[in-house]
Motif scaffolding. Sequence first.
Motif, mmCIF file in Angstrom:
data_model
loop_
_atom_site.group_PDB
_atom_site.id
_atom_site.type_symbol
_atom_site.label_atom_id
_atom_site.label_comp_id
_atom_site.label_asym_id
_atom_site.label_seq_id
_atom_site.Cartn_x
_atom_site.Cartn_y
_atom_site.Cartn_z
ATOM 1 N N ILE C 184 0.851 -1.195 0.000
ATOM 2 C CA ILE C 184 0.000 0.000 0.000
ATOM 3 C C ILE C 184 0.884 1.241 0.000
ATOM 4 O O ILE C 184 0.651 2.185 -0.755
ATOM 5 C CB ILE C 184 -0.953 -0.044 1.213
ATOM 6 N N ASP C 185 1.923 1.216 0.824
ATOM 7 C CA ASP C 185 2.833 2.369 0.831
ATOM 8 C C ASP C 185 3.518 2.532 -0.523
ATOM 9 O O ASP C 185 3.604 3.639 -1.057
ATOM 10 C CB ASP C 185 3.892 2.226 1.929
ATOM 11 N N LEU C 186 3.966 1.427 -1.090
ATOM 12 C CA LEU C 186 4.612 1.499 -2.414
ATOM 13 C C LEU C 186 3.656 2.052 -3.461
ATOM 14 O O LEU C 186 4.034 2.876 -4.300
ATOM 15 C CB LEU C 186 5.074 0.109 -2.862
ATOM 16 N N ALA C 187 2.416 1.577 -3.444
ATOM 17 C CA ALA C 187 1.442 2.032 -4.442
ATOM 18 C C ALA C 187 1.228 3.539 -4.317
ATOM 19 O O ALA C 187 1.252 4.272 -5.313
ATOM 20 C CB ALA C 187 0.126 1.280 -4.271
ATOM 21 N N ARG C 188 1.030 4.019 -3.095
ATOM 22 C CA ARG C 188 0.832 5.464 -2.865
ATOM 23 C C ARG C 188 2.040 6.254 -3.356
ATOM 24 O O ARG C 188 1.917 7.317 -3.961
ATOM 25 C CB ARG C 188 0.611 5.740 -1.381
ATOM 26 N N TRP C 189 3.215 5.701 -3.095
ATOM 27 C CA TRP C 189 4.472 6.394 -3.426
ATOM 28 C C TRP C 189 4.692 6.394 -4.939
ATOM 29 O O TRP C 189 5.018 7.420 -5.546
ATOM 30 C CB TRP C 189 5.602 5.645 -2.711
ATOM 31 N N LEU C 190 4.502 5.258 -5.563
ATOM 32 C CA LEU C 190 4.821 5.139 -6.987
ATOM 33 C C LEU C 190 3.707 5.695 -7.874
ATOM 34 O O LEU C 190 3.977 6.201 -8.964
ATOM 35 C CB LEU C 190 5.116 3.675 -7.344
ATOM 36 N N SER C 193 -0.638 9.082 -5.441
ATOM 37 C CA SER C 193 -2.055 9.391 -5.236
ATOM 38 C C SER C 193 -2.583 8.554 -4.069
ATOM 39 O O SER C 193 -1.845 7.759 -3.479
ATOM 40 C CB SER C 193 -2.831 9.093 -6.520
ATOM 41 N N GLU C 194 -3.848 8.766 -3.727
ATOM 42 C CA GLU C 194 -4.458 8.042 -2.610
ATOM 43 C C GLU C 194 -5.597 7.153 -3.107
ATOM 44 O O GLU C 194 -6.301 7.498 -4.053
ATOM 45 C CB GLU C 194 -5.015 9.032 -1.579
ATOM 46 N N ALA C 195 -5.807 6.052 -2.425
ATOM 47 C CA ALA C 195 -6.864 5.112 -2.798
ATOM 48 C C ALA C 195 -8.246 5.719 -2.599
ATOM 49 O O ALA C 195 -8.459 6.510 -1.677
ATOM 50 C CB ALA C 195 -6.739 3.843 -1.983
ATOM 51 N N ALA C 221 -6.603 -7.622 -3.383
ATOM 52 C CA ALA C 221 -7.439 -6.426 -3.414
ATOM 53 C C ALA C 221 -7.212 -5.669 -4.712
ATOM 54 O O ALA C 221 -6.102 -5.664 -5.248
ATOM 55 C CB ALA C 221 -7.102 -5.511 -2.233
ATOM 56 N N LEU C 222 -8.280 -5.059 -5.200
ATOM 57 C CA LEU C 222 -8.173 -4.170 -6.363
ATOM 58 C C LEU C 222 -8.642 -2.791 -5.925
ATOM 59 O O LEU C 222 -9.711 -2.650 -5.324
ATOM 60 C CB LEU C 222 -9.053 -4.699 -7.511
ATOM 61 N N MET C 223 -7.831 -1.789 -6.208
ATOM 62 C CA MET C 223 -8.132 -0.436 -5.748
ATOM 63 C C MET C 223 -8.039 0.570 -6.898
ATOM 64 O O MET C 223 -7.151 0.460 -7.737
ATOM 65 C CB MET C 223 -7.091 -0.004 -4.700
ATOM 66 N N GLN C 224 -8.936 1.547 -6.865
ATOM 67 C CA GLN C 224 -8.770 2.670 -7.794
ATOM 68 C C GLN C 224 -8.267 3.851 -6.984
ATOM 69 O O GLN C 224 -8.728 4.090 -5.865
ATOM 70 C CB GLN C 224 -10.086 3.006 -8.499
ATOM 71 N N LYS C 317 -1.973 7.115 6.568
ATOM 72 C CA LYS C 317 -2.715 6.858 5.323
ATOM 73 C C LYS C 317 -2.645 5.404 4.900
ATOM 74 O O LYS C 317 -3.636 4.826 4.440
ATOM 75 C CB LYS C 317 -2.198 7.777 4.223
ATOM 76 N N SER C 318 -1.478 4.801 5.012
ATOM 77 C CA SER C 318 -1.387 3.394 4.617
ATOM 78 C C SER C 318 -2.188 2.522 5.584
ATOM 79 O O SER C 318 -2.796 1.528 5.186
ATOM 80 C CB SER C 318 0.079 2.950 4.559
ATOM 81 N N THR C 319 -2.241 2.939 6.845
ATOM 82 C CA THR C 319 -3.033 2.198 7.817
ATOM 83 C C THR C 319 -4.526 2.280 7.463
ATOM 84 O O THR C 319 -5.254 1.285 7.507
ATOM 85 C CB THR C 319 -2.782 2.741 9.238
ATOM 86 N N ILE C 320 -4.974 3.482 7.119
ATOM 87 C CA ILE C 320 -6.393 3.660 6.757
ATOM 88 C C ILE C 320 -6.754 2.752 5.578
ATOM 89 O O ILE C 320 -7.781 2.063 5.579
ATOM 90 C CB ILE C 320 -6.674 5.142 6.405
ATOM 91 N N ILE C 321 -5.894 2.724 4.582
ATOM 92 C CA ILE C 321 -6.177 1.886 3.414
ATOM 93 C C ILE C 321 -6.149 0.406 3.795
ATOM 94 O O ILE C 321 -7.009 -0.369 3.370
ATOM 95 C CB ILE C 321 -5.161 2.184 2.285
#
Lengths: 337, 337, 337, 337
Positions: C184-190, C193-195, C221-224, C317-321
């Motif tokens: 989740i942290d990597l996704a936000r970083w790369l 943006s936020e889920a 999980a699939l996230m937009q 933020k990563s915790t919330i997601i």
Amino acid sequence: MKKIKIGAVGLGRLGRQHAKNIAFRIPNAELLAVCSINQEEVDEVQKNWGIEYGYTDYNEMLRNKALDAIFISSPSALHCQQISDALEAGFHVFSEKPLGTTLEECKLAEAAVEKHQDKVFMLGFMRRYDPSYAYAKKKIETGKIGRPILFRGYSQDPEHAIEGAIKYADHSGGQFIDMAVHDIDLARWLLDSEAESIYAIGGCYAHPEFGQYDDGDNVSALMQFKNGTMAFLFAGRTAPHGYNVETEIIGTKGILRIATVPQKNLVEILDEHGVRKECSQDFLERFDQAYVEEVQEFVNCIIENRKPAVTVYDGTKSTIIAYAATEAFKENKLVRL
Amino acid sequence: MKKIKIGAVGLGRLGRQHAKNIAFRIPNAELLAVCSINQEEVDEVQKNWGIEYGYTDYNEMLRNKALDAIFISSPSALHCQQISDALEAGFHVFSEKPLGTTLEECKLAEAAVEKHQDKVFMLGFMRRYDPSYAYAKKKIETGKIGRPILFRGYSQDPEHAIEGAIKYADHSGGQFIDMAVHDIDLARWLLDSEAESIYAIGGCYAHPEFGQYDDGDNVSALMQFKNGTMAFLFAGRTAPHGYNVETEIIGTKGILRIATVPQKNLVEILDEHGVRKECSQDFLERFDQAYVEEVQEFVNCIIENRKPAVTVYDGTKSTIIAYAATEAFKENKLVRL
Amino acid sequence: MKKIKIGAVGLGRLGRQHAKNIAFRIPNAELLAVCSINQEEVDEVQKNWGIEYGYTDYNEMLRNKALDAIFISSPSALHCQQISDALEAGFHVFSEKPLGTTLEECKLAEAAVEKHQDKVFMLGFMRRYDPSYAYAKKKIETGKIGRPILFRGYSQDPEHAIEGAIKYADHSGGQFIDMAVHDIDLARWLLDSEAESIYAIGGCYAHPEFGQYDDGDNVSALMQFKNGTMAFLFAGRTAPHGYNVETEIIGTKGILRIATVPQKNLVEILDEHGVRKECSQDFLERFDQAYVEEVQEFVNCIIENRKPAVTVYDGTKSTIIAYAATEAFKENKLVRL
Amino acid sequence: MKKIKIGAVGLGRLGRQHAKNIAFRIPNAELLAVCSINQEEVDEVQKNWGIEYGYTDYNEMLRNKALDAIFISSPSALHCQQISDALEAGFHVFSEKPLGTTLEECKLAEAAVEKHQDKVFMLGFMRRYDPSYAYAKKKIETGKIGRPILFRGYSQDPEHAIEGAIKYADHSGGQFIDMAVHDIDLARWLLDSEAESIYAIGGCYAHPEFGQYDDGDNVSALMQFKNGTMAFLFAGRTAPHGYNVETEIIGTKGILRIATVPQKNLVEILDEHGVRKECSQDFLERFDQAYVEEVQEFVNCIIENRKPAVTVYDGTKSTIIAYAATEAFKENKLVRL
Ligand SMILES: NC(=O)c1ccc[n+]([C@@H]2O[C@H](COP(=O)([O-])OP(=O)(O)OC[C@H]3O[C@@H](n4cnc5c(N)ncnc54)[C@H](O)[C@@H]3O)[C@@H](O)[C@H]2O)c1
Ligand SMILES: NC(=O)c1ccc[n+]([C@@H]2O[C@H](COP(=O)([O-])OP(=O)(O)OC[C@H]3O[C@@H](n4cnc5c(N)ncnc54)[C@H](O)[C@@H]3O)[C@@H](O)[C@H]2O)c1
Ligand SMILES: NC(=O)c1ccc[n+]([C@@H]2O[C@H](COP(=O)([O-])OP(=O)(O)OC[C@H]3O[C@@H](n4cnc5c(N)ncnc54)[C@H](O)[C@@H]3O)[C@@H](O)[C@H]2O)c1
Ligand SMILES: NC(=O)c1ccc[n+]([C@@H]2O[C@H](COP(=O)([O-])OP(=O)(O)OC[C@H]3O[C@@H](n4cnc5c(N)ncnc54)[C@H](O)[C@@H]3O)[C@@H](O)[C@H]2O)c1
């Protein structure tokens, strides 16, 4: 050697290759007739390959009683009616995927197949006949990966083919129906179950043109299957490296990956770009062998009087799932089947 | 924690990195002194890293009795005399490869080492300490590949470093002595035997400049070892993709390949060039860990009062073979040892 | 050289490695104190590595004014209170991930960080400091892959570590909080943006024990994301081949894949199993370098008086997601953020 | 479509596959006759594939004037006489490699070919027609790797086929003539030059049986070519992983590697052995496509009235080099050509 006499309809991008394979690469088949609404195509193929009969009217071809089987590579919206007509006319039938573009069409085809149980019907999910996919399937069936957990399927067309994709976008049915349907069939086949819930997302990341048709240039879906397994699908039109069809099946005891590098051949190049492999650029290149194998299986089924593993119901079921994914994507919601 | 106090001579391309490693990456070592004939280098290193002593005269450094060990990264022709002087002065000694540039020099170093048996002497064949090579060695020792048959070793410098290589060509000793000596050491180590016959060829394929010194820009050698095993060496200056050091050991029951793709890291790139990995560009990048590990081993040997696996004789023997290969290459003949 | 004096709390699986790194692999850091409720651990570490101070009471360590910074590797539920206490006591703070196990805890930590703006706070999302991930990030930032489309992140623990995972299951928070939080942290970083929306599924495919805690042994999980990009996450406990952390970022002009083969080293083996690479077996092996780099960055930030890229908000933020994904998974529903 | 009518002699391991390919995979060819001294083989093939004519006497087959071409897959020692006889009888001729087993035989074949310039003669160096080798050749011809420096060719039979290899050892001619001859042809073709000096070594590392015939189970050779390029050959009978034919061409601007992993297909397996690819197990599997392509080229040459790139001289020249390598190996000396 007994040869099955085949009449092929549709001589476009894929139909032409099929016709060529039937004519030259299937020992026990003979391409006796070709059909296309495009007279030039018919003439050219007849002349170049010495094909006896040529038609621009499909129903006329169906009156040729020298034929044993009809091979359909026409536009998707014509498949089901042509299937039904051919079966009614007494022929074995092979149809390209998708089975139909609406559920009603699919049901029409199902009814015709059920009525003509003595005929062989086969649908063109050729990936199942690709040597690598067939090998993977056998590994799964013999328990080599334990219990399947997740199926991941990517179908990406190369960016350099984007113009054609955009032109075709209005009657493609969208990424899930046009492209991901192959992955849906693979997932059903390899996971041995049916989808139960689907969430799908995506967008136009490079080509807003797809937005006109409520489609995206790249989309994805996550599905849970009835037996608890999962499937993740990704379909796109912008692959930078080539035609990329890759699949992964994660099991409790092993993982299989098919074509994660869609290498053109066995050459590796070391140069200023690093160490690299060049890639397949379209489906004809990647699935050359699969297209031959599936037709061979169709012909063998006719000769040996047995039924192929891909049935008309595989067509309907994959279509239903593709539609559900399309709905999930368009409305950004979770769809339960 | 006991820390070994080290004085390092040579602060060039490699010496600077060694000094930095000693200062910061070896817990039980301390870089107490540095030495180079280049005053600026000494000043800069002292200032940046807070090194207590600085010298431009090697023999002055040897009078510093606060030191435990001397670390030599000076030009190859100085190694043996400096080794001898340091041992005589009562220090443990690490020397960069090659041991010497003539057999007489090597014999001088051997005599000094033999005279000072209580001191640790180690030679910088760092590849043996690279995690991948160490792993391969263990596989061989535990019989995983059966009986070794053939060793293949490539050492290729990248084309983009050609200018430096040409400038350095007149005192490099040639490809076999300068570059292939690492492969010669690896072959001796992994095949556990000594070379018996050597044939070598090569030429200037891109850079005629090497011809002036009777050298080639790319050379190769085939050797038979006393235990019947074979070794093929290739050394070159024109690698298009980066710094390429790769090794293969073919055994009767298994084959090991080390770094056939000299990948920079674990990133794979898919773009218009295909699917690719970018490559290491020099020895500092590729062998970063190995340089640390070898110094760690040197320091541990001192502390634990034991001798390293690389001995002074490894230096002499690899030098003898490198000279024989050079002779075979220059005279295009078969040399027997 | 100025050295930052560090007190480390938690000497377990990861904490011990961190302590060792601080002591021996970070030139400008000094491990001055260690703390664990386990007296034996403290004694052993103090003795073996010569650490001056040892504590079994965290708050007692905070009274040691010789320290500059506190390094937290204690159980996750203790992080936020320990962060707050340490900042209040005037120290710079590094905390292992996850920031907290509840949103309230995270808010406590946020408040403390905001109150002590003059202190450096850093969270242990070490993957960002792995050389391969850092390399990928740079490629993305310099536009090499065009616009990001999809992030795919796998985090799989090896089956051979399943016993520990089962024992730990009741207080792990579940796969998304315990394992996928890194992705989740990597996704936000790369994706930068936020889920926005998340669907998650999974199950117990091999180990029903996880079911007791409403958890699965494999989940996805699939996230937009808000900027339209997509992320697919897969986390599992049954990887047959080793510790598998792999990531893919598909962009409109290029695709990056990190560690799709979690190779142990650069050795390739050819034997009766085919051509193969052996794999990393745990996070300490795979991320050895990353753990050093992140601590180095923390220490450098203190010395250079600047803030690290990973902030306390990344933790929240990563915790919330991760919580939203857990909810989506447990209730088999689509969660919008 | 005009079909070339072919009579095939030799129905053994390879001959049977050639016959099948001619019968079913070459559109413009027809397998009209088969011949073998083994009556059962002839009967079986005639019956299964519906082949009109069957012979146990080669010269009888040559009297069948319905034939256009003769295809020779008989034992190597028969090739040249059969080539000569077939050309004299007025047929186009394809012969398996090697051209002959002695230089005299080769000269006989050369004379026959020269006498019948109007006939197509082709030799079965099928690797040149493998898609990967053909691709590599094109890269070289278009300058993509700059000037070639070194050719490295491995031909390794799998250990599991060792029994057959041992039985066959007394009339195989040795590793260089039997196996490395393919690499010799590739080297000549890709380096575009002829060998000038050869050194060869080797031994019996696992199977002393080969020693009886002055042969080794693994051998290697280093050769310098007239244009200054180098070639390193390795041939063995003990490959642990499968049938391994790999080739590397190092050039001044690029390096090409062909099949360094002889992967069976595009499936990658992740399990307790690591990440791996299973391998091709024999020449029929690896070169399936190449065997078709070469026959297709032979047939096309007849139809289009042109000559194939592989000539009778390629047969003689590769044989001469293979003999020189054998001599170098047996006498452990340097042989100059
Ligand atoms: N299995 C696969 O991988 C794959 C790949 C590509 C296409 N397809 C499928 O194959 C089918 C054909 O696709 P294509 O890309 O070759 O299409 P295309 O548009 O290139 O060709 C269509 C062909 O059908 C002919 N045709 C159209 N209407 C006709 C009619 N009424 N009667 C007779 N002929 C008619 C056209 O003249 C043309 O020859 C589609 O259903 C497509 O989904 C499958
Ligand atoms: N193990 C390896 O992979 C590897 C790699 C590179 C170099 N080397 C070896 O390391 C050694 C140094 O190579 P380099 O590339 O760093 O060389 P360099 O020319 O870059 O540096 C040589 C250094 O020695 C100093 N020096 C020269 N004469 C001196 C003297 N009389 N007294 C004190 N200092 C003196 C120079 O000022 C300079 O600092 C060589 O023997 C080389 O073979 C080994
Ligand atoms: N970044 C990563 O990749 C990664 C990997 C593993 C663990 N972690 C995180 O690191 C943390 C520690 O994990 P671990 O696996 O090392 O745990 P562990 O259970 O092995 O170790 C916990 C340590 O904390 C000590 N401890 C417990 N309560 C304490 C207290 N009140 N005061 C002082 N010390 C106390 C224990 O004695 C032990 O030394 C967790 O938050 C975990 O999420 C991160
Ligand atoms: N190009 C390649 O990769 C490759 C691979 C294998 C074999 N070969 C070559 O193919 C040839 C055949 O090899 P193989 O392994 O198939 O051999 P084999 O021994 O399996 O088969 C030989 C065949 O020739 C027949 N034969 C023998 N004497 C005959 C005669 N006087 N008249 C007619 N038929 C006769 C045998 O009955 C048998 O059918 C050899 O020259 C070999 O070097 C080439």
